[in-house]
Motif scaffolding. Structure first.
Motif, PDB file in Angstrom:
ATOM      1  N   GLY A  17       0.866  -1.276   0.008  1.00 40.69           N
ATOM      2  CA  GLY A  17       0.034  -0.149  -0.120  1.00 40.69           C
ATOM      3  C   GLY A  17       0.656   1.222  -0.108  1.00 40.69           C
ATOM      4  O   GLY A  17       1.824   1.154  -0.464  1.00 40.69           O
ATOM      5  N   SER A  18       0.318   2.222   0.600  1.00 40.41           N
ATOM      6  CA  SER A  18       1.078   3.637   0.468  1.00 40.41           C
ATOM      7  C   SER A  18       2.208   3.677   1.554  1.00 40.41           C
ATOM      8  O   SER A  18       2.081   3.165   2.717  1.00 40.41           O
ATOM      9  CB  SER A  18       0.147   4.565   0.808  1.00 40.41           C
ATOM     10  N   PHE A  19       3.305   4.190   1.241  1.00 38.93           N
ATOM     11  CA  PHE A  19       4.430   4.292   2.089  1.00 38.93           C
ATOM     12  C   PHE A  19       3.954   5.213   3.365  1.00 38.93           C
ATOM     13  O   PHE A  19       4.764   5.079   4.320  1.00 38.93           O
ATOM     14  CB  PHE A  19       5.737   4.451   1.425  1.00 38.93           C
ATOM     15  N   TRP A  20       2.996   6.072   2.824  1.00 41.12           N
ATOM     16  CA  TRP A  20       2.871   7.003   4.059  1.00 41.12           C
ATOM     17  C   TRP A  20       2.090   6.417   5.126  1.00 41.12           C
ATOM     18  O   TRP A  20       2.377   6.622   6.227  1.00 41.12           O
ATOM     19  CB  TRP A  20       1.843   8.026   3.434  1.00 41.12           C
ATOM     20  N   ASP A  21       1.389   5.437   4.870  1.00 43.71           N
ATOM     21  CA  ASP A  21       0.563   4.653   6.033  1.00 43.71           C
ATOM     22  C   ASP A  21       1.570   3.653   6.750  1.00 43.71           C
ATOM     23  O   ASP A  21       1.472   3.572   7.862  1.00 43.71           O
ATOM     24  CB  ASP A  21      -0.501   3.920   5.273  1.00 43.71           C
ATOM     25  N   LEU A  22       2.519   2.942   5.978  1.00 46.52           N
ATOM     26  CA  LEU A  22       3.288   2.216   6.679  1.00 46.52           C
ATOM     27  C   LEU A  22       4.474   2.912   7.347  1.00 46.52           C
ATOM     28  O   LEU A  22       4.482   2.433   8.527  1.00 46.52           O
ATOM     29  CB  LEU A  22       4.071   1.230   5.519  1.00 46.52           C
ATOM     30  N   GLU A  23       4.774   3.833   7.109  1.00 44.63           N
ATOM     31  CA  GLU A  23       5.990   4.802   7.829  1.00 44.63           C
ATOM     32  C   GLU A  23       5.209   5.192   9.042  1.00 44.63           C
ATOM     33  O   GLU A  23       5.777   5.253  10.209  1.00 44.63           O
ATOM     34  CB  GLU A  23       6.589   5.931   7.019  1.00 44.63           C
ATOM     35  N   ALA A  24       4.165   5.800   9.069  1.00 42.28           N
ATOM     36  CA  ALA A  24       3.504   6.132  10.289  1.00 42.28           C
ATOM     37  C   ALA A  24       3.213   4.964  11.267  1.00 42.28           C
ATOM     38  O   ALA A  24       3.232   5.269  12.305  1.00 42.28           O
ATOM     39  CB  ALA A  24       1.901   6.812   9.915  1.00 42.28           C
ATOM     40  N   ALA A  25       2.772   3.954  10.602  1.00 43.91           N
ATOM     41  CA  ALA A  25       2.741   2.789  11.704  1.00 43.91           C
ATOM     42  C   ALA A  25       3.971   2.471  12.439  1.00 43.91           C
ATOM     43  O   ALA A  25       4.136   2.206  13.621  1.00 43.91           O
ATOM     44  CB  ALA A  25       2.087   1.472  10.865  1.00 43.91           C
ATOM     45  N   PHE A  26       5.104   2.402  11.734  1.00 47.16           N
ATOM     46  CA  PHE A  26       6.316   2.090  12.141  1.00 47.16           C
ATOM     47  C   PHE A  26       6.973   3.024  13.144  1.00 47.16           C
ATOM     48  O   PHE A  26       7.465   3.029  14.229  1.00 47.16           O
ATOM     49  CB  PHE A  26       7.348   1.794  11.214  1.00 47.16           C
TER      50      PHE A  26
END
Length: 168
Positions: A17-26
């Motif tokens: 998915g979007s790297f924005w979402d993944l980065e925010a989660a991590f």
């Protein structure tokens, strides 16, 4: 002078998915010391966001995570990843090879490969996901950092709106 932290931190990489979402989660995980949004798995050198979005580069939006394994385990990161993306791929526009949102765990060592494959198999056989898990496990290759406006996107967006609200 030698860096006293050399060798203390490990690296993991994920796409889905979007790297924005993944980065925010991590970024919310204790023990994660750095994150970076970018592109992996394609054929174009130093691709731009528009090149990746247009689909010809073969890259997936990727987040590289620096972490302290004394605080957070690789398995913990796999659990965060599975909670932050669709491991079945059904919600993504394109999961075919080359799709920018395809789910991939990019391993940096044989141990990460083994753990990621076992975790994906465990999740697939758990019955939690229907359709089956399609998250790939592939060797980490070149990582191309995304443009600055894509780094820590949600934090930057929140700051922008906070300033706008303050300015009236």
């Amino acid at each position: 002078m030698q860096n006293p932290d050399a060798g203390r931190y490990a690296v993991a990489s994920f796409s889905g998915g979007s790297f924005w979402d993944l980065e925010a989660a991590f970024r919310r995980v204790e023990g994660v010391v750095s994150t970076g949004a970018g592109y992996s798995g394609g054929t174009t050198e130093s691709p731009s966001y528009s090149e990746v979005s247009e689909g010809g580069s073969g890259h997936a939006e990727t987040v590289v995570v620096g972490f302290d394994p004394a605080v957070v385990s690789y398995r913990d990161l796999l659990e965060v990843f599975f909670s932050a993306h669709d491991p079945t791929g059904w919600e993504y526009e394109e999961i075919a090879p080359g799709g920018q949102y395809r789910p991939v765990i990019w391993f940096h060592s044989p141990e990460q490969k083994e753990e990621a494959e076992a975790f994906c198999a465990e999740m697939d056989s758990s019955g939690i996901y229907d359709p089956p898990v399609v998250t790939a496990v592939e060797p980490a290759g070149d990582f191309w950092p995304a443009e600055e406006q894509h780094q820590h996107y949600y934090e930057r967006l929140a700051s922008y709106f906070a300033v706008r609200q303050w300015q009236g």
